[in-house]
Design an enzyme around this catalytic site. Structure first.
Site, PDB file in Angstrom:
ATOM      1  N   SER A  76       2.262   2.031  -5.332  1.00 58.85           N
ATOM      2  CA  SER A  76       3.032   1.689  -6.534  1.00 58.85           C
ATOM      3  C   SER A  76       2.320   2.147  -7.812  1.00 58.85           C
ATOM      4  O   SER A  76       2.967   2.604  -8.755  1.00 58.85           O
ATOM      5  CB  SER A  76       3.328   0.185  -6.590  1.00 58.85           C
ATOM      6  OG  SER A  76       2.149  -0.542  -6.391  1.00 58.85           O
ATOM      7  N   ALA A  88       2.757   5.952  -8.106  1.00 59.95           N
ATOM      8  CA  ALA A  88       4.155   6.301  -8.386  1.00 59.95           C
ATOM      9  C   ALA A  88       4.501   5.938  -9.836  1.00 59.95           C
ATOM     10  O   ALA A  88       5.175   6.715 -10.529  1.00 59.95           O
ATOM     11  CB  ALA A  88       5.082   5.575  -7.416  1.00 59.95           C
ATOM     12  N   GLY A 104       0.823  -1.209   0.000  1.00 54.57           N
ATOM     13  CA  GLY A 104       0.000   0.000   0.000  1.00 54.57           C
ATOM     14  C   GLY A 104       0.856   1.258   0.000  1.00 54.57           C
ATOM     15  O   GLY A 104       0.431   2.316   0.464  1.00 54.57           O
ATOM     16  N   ASP A 131      -1.610  10.545  -3.057  1.00 60.22           N
ATOM     17  CA  ASP A 131      -0.486   9.663  -3.389  1.00 60.22           C
ATOM     18  C   ASP A 131       0.256  10.158  -4.633  1.00 60.22           C
ATOM     19  O   ASP A 131       1.484  10.068  -4.722  1.00 60.22           O
ATOM     20  CB  ASP A 131      -0.962   8.208  -3.547  1.00 60.22           C
ATOM     21  CG  ASP A 131      -2.303   8.094  -4.271  1.00 60.22           C
ATOM     22  OD1 ASP A 131      -2.830   9.114  -4.740  1.00 60.22           O
ATOM     23  OD2 ASP A 131      -2.821   6.970  -4.358  1.00 60.22           O
TER      24      ASP A 131
HETATM   25  O1  PMV Z   1      -4.874   2.673   0.649  1.00 63.74           O
HETATM   26  P1  PMV Z   1      -3.975   3.778   0.211  1.00 63.74           P
HETATM   27  O2  PMV Z   1      -2.623   3.687   0.860  1.00 63.74           O
HETATM   28  O3  PMV Z   1      -3.906   3.924  -1.261  1.00 63.74           O
HETATM   29  O4  PMV Z   1      -4.599   5.121   0.785  1.00 63.74           O
HETATM   30  C1  PMV Z   1      -5.928   5.501   0.515  1.00 63.74           C
HETATM   31  C2  PMV Z   1      -6.253   6.747   1.263  1.00 63.74           C
HETATM   32  C3  PMV Z   1      -7.698   7.197   1.142  1.00 63.74           C
HETATM   33  O5  PMV Z   1      -7.832   8.446   1.831  1.00 63.74           O
HETATM   34  C4  PMV Z   1      -8.626   6.200   1.816  1.00 63.74           C
HETATM   35  C5  PMV Z   1      -8.116   7.362  -0.300  1.00 63.74           C
HETATM   36  C6  PMV Z   1      -7.549   8.567  -1.006  1.00 63.74           C
HETATM   37  O6  PMV Z   1      -7.489   8.544  -2.233  1.00 63.74           O
HETATM   38  O7  PMV Z   1      -7.180   9.562  -0.348  1.00 63.74           O
END
Ligand code: PMV
Length: 323
Positions: free
Chosen positions: A112, A115, A109, A156
């Site tokens: 990837s 990125a 998580g 992300d």
């Molecule tokens: O599950 P991850 O590490 O991709 O994180 C998602 C985070 C959320 O807030 C639940 C979704 C988002 O896009 O912000």
């Protein structure tokens, strides 16, 4: 004209504000030392080719005119749609070979998919000698995520581009680098894979059933992020840990904490962490604990004893880079 370029981008960990950030609230995210690497080469033949051995993609090939069409294997989606979206803005006129490799498992998580999306778009812009600002790169990469997942805040993507530690508001309306030298984390992998899109949609559905409650929960999340930001800037990790613990109560209320994550989080706190929470959508993936140097080892051991795998990471790492 250069015909081949290698680009890398860091993975990420969500420090505070998970889920609420999808609903235009703020979050704090830090980049991690493990990176995604992508080599992109322009081809004379009008084909898209992909080698992504880490996610089981070997010798995937289709005509450039079919990008985004027909069934796309899971491990190829983000790369293919990123190339398609770039191509529809800045006509490539050539084929493209993409080769990806990651320093971290796609199960952690660490982001990837986002990125690699950022790396592809950055690499193609380098090859075509098009200067994209960070925000333009963000918009094109974020569009790619939305095209595929339908939901997501883009935190992300921002982390892969800007690196460091960011205060980010859902959708990218604010992307503010935070001045910190390091966020002292111990990271524990639960061994379970959470499905981000499914969990985000679950919380959205719950919110629609009870909007007033979720407004209150998201307001609390915003408050913890704002306080956490102040604590981070002043290096007050004890207060930051308190905000993480409070944030975890919200994640429990959203229903995304698993028993395994809960036991790792409690083990970390009992061993003396300032605070601990899951990181990201939940349902598995990783938990994080913020620690003092004296407690680092005891916290790592406690996480392992509760069945987690400790992943050594440094935080606050540089964003996307051309090799
Ligand atoms: O599950 P991850 O590490 O991709 O994180 C998602 C985070 C959320 O807030 C639940 C979704 C988002 O896009 O912000």
């Amino acid at each position: 004209m250069q015909t081949s370029v290698t680009v890398s981008a860091p993975g990420k960990l969500l420090l505070l504000g998970d889920h609420a950030v999808v609903h235009t609230r703020p979050c704090l995210v830090t980049s991690v030392s493990q990176r995604m690497k992508v080599k992109v080469s322009l081809l004379d033949s009008p084909h898209f080719e992909l080698q992504a051995v880490d996610v089981g993609i070997n010798g995937y090939k289709k005509p450039m005119t079919d990008l985004g069409k027909n069934k796309i294997p899971k491990g190829a989606k983000f790369v293919e749609i990123a190339v398609r979206n770039f191509n529809s803005h800045y006509l490539l006129k050539r084929g493209v070979l993409v080769e990806t490799s990651s320093e971290f498992s796609s199960n952690f998580g660490f982001g990837s998919s986002s990125a690699s999306t950022v790396c592809i778009i950055k690499a193609l812009s380098e090859l075509l000698e098009i200067h994209l600002t960070k925000k333009e790169l963000f918009d094109l990469a974020y569009k790619t995520v939305l095209d595929i997942q339908g939901v997501g805040s883009g935190f992300d993507i921002a982390s892969a581009i800007y690196g460091g530690t960011l205060y980010f508001v859902g959708g990218g309306s604010v992307i503010e680098p935070i001045r910190v030298s390091n966020v002292p984390l111990v990271v524990g992998y639960s061994g379970q894979k959470g499905d981000t899109a499914v969990l985000v949609k679950m919380v959205v559905a719950q919110m629609k059933e009870n909007p007033a409650l979720y407004e209150t929960l998201f307001d609390a999340s915003t408050q913890y992020v704002e306080e956490g930001k102040r604590a981070l800037v002043s290096g007050d990790f004890e207060s930051f840990g308190r905000m993480m613990n409070k944030n975890e109560e919200l994640l429990y209320a959203y229903g995304v904490e698993t028993p395994k994550l809960a036991s790792m989080i409690h083990a970390a706190r009992s061993a003396g962490a300032y605070g601990a929470k899951l990181s990201g959508a939940g349902g598995g993936d990783c938990m994080i604990a913020v620690v003092s140097p004296e407690k680092r080892e005891a916290v790592a051991k406690a996480i392992e004893k509760s069945g987690g795998q400790v992943i050594p990471v440094e935080t606050n790492i540089s964003g996307v880079m051309v090799k």
